[in-house]
Enzyme design. Structure first.
Site, short mmCIF file in Angstrom:
data_model
loop_
_atom_site.label_atom_id
_atom_site.label_comp_id
_atom_site.label_asym_id
_atom_site.label_seq_id
_atom_site.Cartn_x
_atom_site.Cartn_y
_atom_site.Cartn_z
N ARG A 1 -17.94 6.98 -7.69
CA ARG A 1 -17.66 6.06 -8.81
C ARG A 1 -18.94 5.40 -9.35
O ARG A 1 -18.92 4.22 -9.75
CB ARG A 1 -16.65 4.97 -8.42
N GLU B 1 -14.11 -1.70 -9.49
CA GLU B 1 -14.44 -0.42 -10.12
C GLU B 1 -14.77 -0.57 -11.61
O GLU B 1 -15.70 0.07 -12.10
CB GLU B 1 -13.28 0.56 -9.94
N SER C 1 -7.41 1.90 -10.76
CA SER C 1 -7.79 1.22 -9.51
C SER C 1 -8.76 0.09 -9.83
O SER C 1 -9.75 0.30 -10.51
CB SER C 1 -8.49 2.20 -8.57
C1 LIG Z 1 -3.89 4.18 -15.70
C2 LIG Z 1 -5.34 4.50 -15.37
C3 LIG Z 1 -5.64 5.47 -14.41
C4 LIG Z 1 -6.97 5.78 -14.10
N1 LIG Z 1 -7.22 6.74 -13.15
C5 LIG Z 1 -8.51 7.05 -12.84
C6 LIG Z 1 -8.79 8.06 -11.85
O1 LIG Z 1 -7.89 8.68 -11.28
N2 LIG Z 1 -10.09 8.33 -11.56
C7 LIG Z 1 -11.12 7.69 -12.20
O2 LIG Z 1 -12.30 8.00 -11.90
N3 LIG Z 1 -10.88 6.74 -13.14
C8 LIG Z 1 -9.61 6.40 -13.47
N4 LIG Z 1 -9.35 5.43 -14.41
C9 LIG Z 1 -10.48 4.72 -15.03
C10 LIG Z 1 -10.87 5.30 -16.42
O3 LIG Z 1 -9.83 6.00 -17.00
C11 LIG Z 1 -12.10 6.21 -16.35
O4 LIG Z 1 -13.19 5.51 -15.81
C12 LIG Z 1 -12.50 6.76 -17.74
O5 LIG Z 1 -13.54 7.70 -17.60
C13 LIG Z 1 -12.91 5.64 -18.73
O6 LIG Z 1 -12.97 6.23 -20.01
P1 LIG Z 1 -13.01 5.32 -21.33
O7 LIG Z 1 -13.29 6.22 -22.48
O8 LIG Z 1 -11.78 4.51 -21.42
O9 LIG Z 1 -14.27 4.39 -21.01
P2 LIG Z 1 -14.43 2.83 -21.33
O10 LIG Z 1 -13.48 2.05 -20.48
O11 LIG Z 1 -14.38 2.61 -22.78
O12 LIG Z 1 -15.90 2.58 -20.79
C14 LIG Z 1 -16.17 2.57 -19.41
C15 LIG Z 1 -17.68 2.43 -19.20
O13 LIG Z 1 -18.34 3.60 -19.71
C16 LIG Z 1 -19.28 3.24 -20.71
N5 LIG Z 1 -19.22 4.29 -21.73
C17 LIG Z 1 -18.13 4.75 -22.38
N6 LIG Z 1 -18.47 5.74 -23.21
C18 LIG Z 1 -19.81 5.90 -23.11
C19 LIG Z 1 -20.77 6.74 -23.75
N7 LIG Z 1 -20.42 7.66 -24.66
N8 LIG Z 1 -22.08 6.61 -23.40
C20 LIG Z 1 -22.48 5.70 -22.47
N9 LIG Z 1 -21.61 4.86 -21.84
C21 LIG Z 1 -20.30 4.97 -22.17
C22 LIG Z 1 -18.82 1.88 -21.23
O14 LIG Z 1 -19.92 1.15 -21.78
C23 LIG Z 1 -18.29 1.25 -19.96
O15 LIG Z 1 -19.39 0.76 -19.20
C24 LIG Z 1 -8.03 5.09 -14.74
C25 LIG Z 1 -7.73 4.10 -15.70
C26 LIG Z 1 -6.40 3.82 -16.00
C27 LIG Z 1 -6.08 2.75 -17.03
#
Ligand SMILES: Cc1cc2nc3c(=O)[nH]c(=O)nc-3n(C[C@H](O)[C@H](O)[C@H](O)COP(=O)(O)OP(=O)(O)OC[C@H]3O[C@@H](n4cnc5c(N)ncnc54)[C@H](O)[C@@H]3O)c2cc1C
Length: 358
Positions: free
Chosen positions: A171, A345, A246
């Site tokens: 992570r 996380e 999580s």
């Molecule tokens: C219901 C649910 C289930 C989930 N299950 C999992 C799981 O099983 N495993 C897991 O690993 N995660 C899980 N997650 C967490 C999440 O979905 C992941 O971390 C996902 O990759 C975040 O994507 P996002 O586009 O929403 O990022 P955001 O939440 O918008 O951003 C997250 C971080 O990434 C940075 N970021 C985003 N895009 C970029 C970019 N293009 N360049 C540089 N930095 C960037 C942001 O600045 C921030 O720091 C879950 C979340 C939810 C709500």
């Protein structure tokens, strides 16, 4: 909401609660959707000129935004192209940061390519996937990631960064560690196997599939079923999915320390997985439950998911303050009982001071 025309359309004073899965967060001063690298460079230059901090946001599924919001420019990568080429055994996939992660997984599974099928159903965009090296059900991005294309904010220069230089761990990555001053990921390169059978290791999947070798499409369906049953798919009709998934990462401790902790709870079946170098990974959810928290319990306007204790859920117009107070309560109780300090996380945005105390 005022609309200003600049290099791209800037929206002003946008509630970030509407752009996050937790549904929490005050306003962003500006938000811009970006669909190519020229516009991205322009937006970064503009923010520097205006002396504004930048937040790169995908679908906002792994962020907790302060109630006061973010006094800067929020850049949402929305580029959408995907290129693929194949040789006899491998498929090379280059996907833009703005592509939906699960749509990409679905397309690859439909082609019969393996390597990311257990990451089905993880919400968010491709650009965020390397940030915390997404992982689930026995797979992690690190295994199939070849390289990341990113723009360095300090210099505005574009680079192709080999996966081995991305600092990918459990992570985490250099992108998560460098925070807002680091990189904007513009695309991601994956190398998948042209092999339509998955190797399944996770017990939840084995229960459904019954075999360690399974068709890649069947594996995806099994993952989606398990995730649905745990409210780990984003679903506007599911009150348990208003979360960041999580909230805490699973703690890694020495095997000796794990034995001590198992003794505290008088449970020699405490879940643990080998983590290398004499260390094991414990289950944060198990620790939280064994410290007296129960699935579905509420704490004012927040609570725990009905299906597991690792997801903190916004039950009723909660604030970031509510979420953090509840998370702090969980951390304190686990630390009192075990001396383990659970690490969050998600990424915290817009806070002036450290969010948690030890
Ligand atoms: C219901 C649910 C289930 C989930 N299950 C999992 C799981 O099983 N495993 C897991 O690993 N995660 C899980 N997650 C967490 C999440 O979905 C992941 O971390 C996902 O990759 C975040 O994507 P996002 O586009 O929403 O990022 P955001 O939440 O918008 O951003 C997250 C971080 O990434 C940075 N970021 C985003 N895009 C970029 C970019 N293009 N360049 C540089 N930095 C960037 C942001 O600045 C921030 O720091 C879950 C979340 C939810 C709500």
């Amino acid at each position: 909401m005022t609309i200003v025309q600049l290099e791209a359309t800037l929206l002003e004073n946008v509630p970030l609660a509407d752009l996050t899965s937790l549904g929490i967060g005050g306003p962003a001063r500006y938000v811009v959707d970006i669909d190519n690298t020229v516009r991205l460079t322009n937006a970064l230059t503009w923010a520097t000129k205006m002396d504004l901090p930048i937040l790169v946001l995908g679908d906002g599924t792994n962020v907790v935004v302060a109630d006061t919001g973010f006094d800067g420019l929020v850049v949402r990568m929305n580029n959408q192209s995907v290129e693929c080429d194949t040789d006899e055994t491998k498929a090379r996939v280059i996907a833009d940061a703005g592509v939906s992660w699960d749509t990409l997984v679905e397309c690859c599974v439909n082609e019969g390519w393996t390597g990311i099928e257990c990451l089905s159903g993880i919400p968010g965009r491709v650009g965020a996937a390397p940030v915390q090296n997404i992982g689930a059900y026995g797979q992690q991005l690190k295994t199939t990631l070849d390289a990341v294309h990113a723009i360095e904010r300090a210099t505005g220069k574009s680079r192709r960064i080999a996966a081995t230089d991305c600092g990918l761990g459990y992570r985490t990555s250099v992108f998560k560690q460098s925070g807002r001053d680091g990189w904007v990921i513009t695309k991601v390169e994956l190398r998948l196997e042209r092999e339509s059978t998955s190797v399944v290791s996770h017990h939840d999947l084995l229960r459904i599939l019954g075999d360690r070798q399974a068709d890649v499409a069947a594996t995806r369906q099994a993952v989606l079923e398990v995730r649905h049953n745990k409210s780990m798919l984003l679903d506007a009709d599911d009150r348990n999915s208003k979360s960041v998934g999580s909230f805490f990462v699973n703690p890694v401790v020495s095997a000796l320390r794990a034995n001590d902790i198992a003794r505290i709870f008088a449970d020699d079946k405490m879940p643990q997985q080998p983590a290398g170098h004499g260390h094991v990974k414990l289950s944060a959810a198990w620790l939280i439950e064994h410290c007296g928290f129960t699935r579905g319990e509420s704490h004012g306007r927040v609570g725990l998911s009905d299906h597991h204790t690792l997801a903190i859920v916004n039950r009723d117009n909660a604030t970031a303050k509510d979420v953090i107070a509840f998370a702090q309560r969980i951390r304190s109780r686990v630390a009192e009982a075990t001396d383990i300090v659970l690490e969050p996380e998600p990424v915290f945005v817009g806070f002036d001071a450290p969010v948690f105390y030890e």
